[in-house]
Design a protein around this motif. Sequence first.
Motif, short mmCIF file in Angstrom:
data_model
loop_
_atom_site.label_atom_id
_atom_site.label_comp_id
_atom_site.label_asym_id
_atom_site.label_seq_id
_atom_site.Cartn_x
_atom_site.Cartn_y
_atom_site.Cartn_z
N GLY A 155 37.06 37.56 41.98
CA GLY A 155 36.73 37.79 40.94
C GLY A 155 35.79 39.18 41.29
N LEU A 156 35.24 39.57 42.50
CA LEU A 156 33.93 40.54 42.39
C LEU A 156 34.14 41.71 41.89
CD1 LEU A 156 32.04 41.60 44.44
CD2 LEU A 156 33.13 42.24 45.87
N ASP A 157 35.86 41.75 41.14
CA ASP A 157 35.89 42.80 40.12
C ASP A 157 35.33 42.70 38.95
OD1 ASP A 157 37.43 45.01 42.04
OD2 ASP A 157 39.34 44.32 40.34
N ASN A 158 34.86 41.69 38.25
CA ASN A 158 34.69 41.58 37.32
C ASN A 158 32.90 40.82 37.41
OD1 ASN A 158 37.22 40.47 35.13
ND2 ASN A 158 36.59 42.39 35.91
N ILE A 159 32.41 41.40 38.44
CA ILE A 159 30.66 40.76 37.85
C ILE A 159 29.72 41.95 37.78
CG2 ILE A 159 28.60 39.64 39.26
CD1 ILE A 159 31.43 38.23 39.04
N PRO A 160 29.33 41.57 36.56
CA PRO A 160 28.45 43.00 35.91
C PRO A 160 27.16 42.95 36.40
CG PRO A 160 28.86 41.14 34.03
CD PRO A 160 29.32 40.87 35.84
N PHE A 161 27.23 44.85 36.73
CA PHE A 161 26.18 45.85 37.20
C PHE A 161 25.60 45.55 38.63
CE2 PHE A 161 24.96 44.73 32.66
CZ PHE A 161 25.12 46.09 32.07
N ILE A 162 27.06 44.61 39.85
CA ILE A 162 27.11 44.87 41.21
C ILE A 162 27.01 46.60 41.31
CG2 ILE A 162 27.87 44.72 43.13
CD1 ILE A 162 28.43 42.07 42.01
N ALA A 163 28.99 47.02 40.70
CA ALA A 163 28.89 48.42 40.78
C ALA A 163 29.33 48.99 39.43
CB ALA A 163 30.38 48.78 41.44
N THR A 164 28.30 49.87 39.40
CA THR A 164 28.42 50.10 37.61
C THR A 164 29.08 51.48 37.37
OG1 THR A 164 26.11 51.11 37.37
CG2 THR A 164 26.76 48.86 37.00
N ASP A 165 29.06 52.22 38.44
CA ASP A 165 30.32 53.84 37.97
C ASP A 165 31.11 54.07 39.33
OD1 ASP A 165 28.92 54.92 40.86
OD2 ASP A 165 27.55 55.20 39.51
N LEU A 166 31.98 54.89 39.49
CA LEU A 166 33.66 54.94 40.10
C LEU A 166 32.61 55.01 41.62
CD1 LEU A 166 35.90 56.77 37.92
CD2 LEU A 166 35.64 54.42 38.63
N ALA A 167 32.17 55.73 42.21
CA ALA A 167 31.11 55.67 43.39
C ALA A 167 31.31 55.22 44.43
CB ALA A 167 29.97 56.67 43.27
N GLU A 168 30.16 53.75 43.01
CA GLU A 168 29.23 52.89 43.75
C GLU A 168 30.72 52.22 43.51
OE1 GLU A 168 26.44 51.01 42.10
OE2 GLU A 168 25.19 52.60 42.15
N SER A 176 39.79 37.24 31.97
CA SER A 176 39.62 37.10 33.44
C SER A 176 38.57 35.81 33.47
CB SER A 176 39.67 38.40 34.27
OG SER A 176 37.84 38.36 33.53
N THR A 177 38.15 35.34 34.75
CA THR A 177 37.93 34.33 34.41
C THR A 177 36.34 34.74 34.51
OG1 THR A 177 39.05 32.83 35.77
CG2 THR A 177 36.83 32.05 35.79
N GLU A 178 36.28 35.18 35.27
CA GLU A 178 34.56 36.31 34.80
C GLU A 178 34.54 36.18 33.18
OE1 GLU A 178 32.28 35.68 37.62
OE2 GLU A 178 33.59 34.85 38.58
N GLU A 198 32.94 33.38 21.16
CA GLU A 198 33.63 33.07 21.56
C GLU A 198 34.57 34.21 22.55
OE1 GLU A 198 37.37 31.24 19.34
OE2 GLU A 198 35.96 31.75 18.00
N ALA A 199 35.44 32.88 23.62
CA ALA A 199 35.93 34.26 24.86
C ALA A 199 37.59 33.96 23.82
CB ALA A 199 36.31 33.58 26.06
N ILE A 200 37.61 35.37 23.73
CA ILE A 200 39.26 34.94 23.09
C ILE A 200 39.98 35.72 24.30
CG2 ILE A 200 40.79 35.56 20.96
CD1 ILE A 200 39.21 33.58 20.42
N HIS A 201 40.95 35.17 24.64
CA HIS A 201 41.69 35.49 26.07
C HIS A 201 43.01 36.33 25.96
CE1 HIS A 201 43.53 36.56 29.57
NE2 HIS A 201 44.51 36.28 29.62
N GLU A 214 42.27 38.87 37.48
CA GLU A 214 43.10 37.93 37.33
C GLU A 214 42.86 37.23 38.28
OE1 GLU A 214 46.50 39.81 35.25
OE2 GLU A 214 45.42 40.10 33.78
N LEU A 215 43.07 36.70 39.52
CA LEU A 215 43.67 36.33 40.55
C LEU A 215 42.58 35.20 40.73
CD1 LEU A 215 46.14 38.41 43.05
CD2 LEU A 215 46.69 36.95 41.08
N GLU A 216 41.26 35.73 40.69
CA GLU A 216 40.06 34.49 40.83
C GLU A 216 40.27 33.22 40.55
OE1 GLU A 216 35.56 33.88 39.65
OE2 GLU A 216 37.14 34.40 38.55
N HIS A 217 41.49 33.06 39.61
CA HIS A 217 42.29 31.21 40.33
C HIS A 217 42.41 30.90 41.86
CE1 HIS A 217 46.01 33.31 38.71
NE2 HIS A 217 46.25 31.91 38.74
N GLU A 218 42.96 32.01 42.42
CA GLU A 218 43.38 31.69 43.41
C GLU A 218 42.32 31.43 44.85
OE1 GLU A 218 46.04 31.09 44.60
OE2 GLU A 218 47.39 31.49 42.63
N ASP A 219 41.38 32.63 44.32
CA ASP A 219 40.64 32.91 45.44
C ASP A 219 39.43 33.60 44.26
OD1 ASP A 219 38.69 34.09 47.84
OD2 ASP A 219 39.77 32.63 48.61
#
Length: 339
Positions: free
Chosen positions: A112-125, A180-182, A193-196, A103-108
């Motif tokens: 937003g790394l926290d919501n990019i799909p399929f970078i880290a897909t399980d808890l260990a990663e 979030s933005t992402e 349609e994005a519904i926040h 939610e702080l991606e508008h600051e930096d």
Amino acid sequence: MVKIIRHKQRKDLFYLLCLGLLCSVLLCWGGQGWAKSWQLVSVYLGDARHQNLLTEFAHGVESLPKANLKVDIYNKCSLIPDKNLLTSVVKNDIQLAELLMAELEHEDPLFGLDNIPFIATDLAEAQQLWEISREQVQQRLDNLGLHLLLVAPWPPQGIFTVQPLASLVDLRGGKLRTYSTETALLARYLGAEAIHVPHEHLREFWLTGQLDAMITSPVTAVTQQAWQYIKYYYDIQAWVPKNMLVINRTTWQSLSIQERQILTALASKLEAQAWQNTRQHVQQALLTMKKHGIQVVTPNPKLVAQLRHIGHLMTARWARNAGQVGREILGSFRKYHKH
């Protein structure tokens, strides 16, 4: 004693704020033996995991031998509106806040790394990605006037729908909950349609027919009793978001070195427990969803391929926005994981 304050009517809030101001004046005037009060605001206390974590940290603050502090915990932003939460803790109107990192991606862009799909897909990663990015996140929070105490992960995110989902075509034109933005960008890639919708209003939006699908965790589905309006859960494990517990930096620095060391050790212990306990909560949530009739579906290869393609596009976009630091984080992570 830690006090958790539930959602109240606005007229009651005005009364509480006036009462709090009066108490502060009296404290400064002559109540030298009274404890100073810190306010901790969270929008996630409906989830017992977060409530227990925050309560234990608050107990740690109150146990500091010389600080003479007490902590009031407010849930569902009953003290201030959600949109003003970051500003309030930066200005020290409140001392502590629990925030969703993305939610702080508008600051930096880094957040937003926290919501990019399929970078880290399980808890260990996700935990490894966090350790790689922690220092940079801490630095950016410091630039905002905040000190990071700990993070607590949510379970991997999946897609909840009312209708079966065979391919992304089935999401086009539908109303997708975003937070979030992402996730709003993801909705556009999906043709939805994005519904926040903030966490605390999620159930309301579903019950009034304002949503067709959402991407969230099984734990959220259980706390929201999603089986009342959802039939399918597609276990795509898209990303692992995190809550951050932050404190105003000036407030943090007002503590003695010994007090900061005590709270830092406590925060590290609670964060480690949060990562470990989340694994157990995921399995419990999946069993509860199945028990109440939600079909837990393994996505078909076509759907997975379509989603991963979008993930690659979003990762490239994020890396451009995050600059050299973002590319270095991804590079370090990819030395160990290839997707």
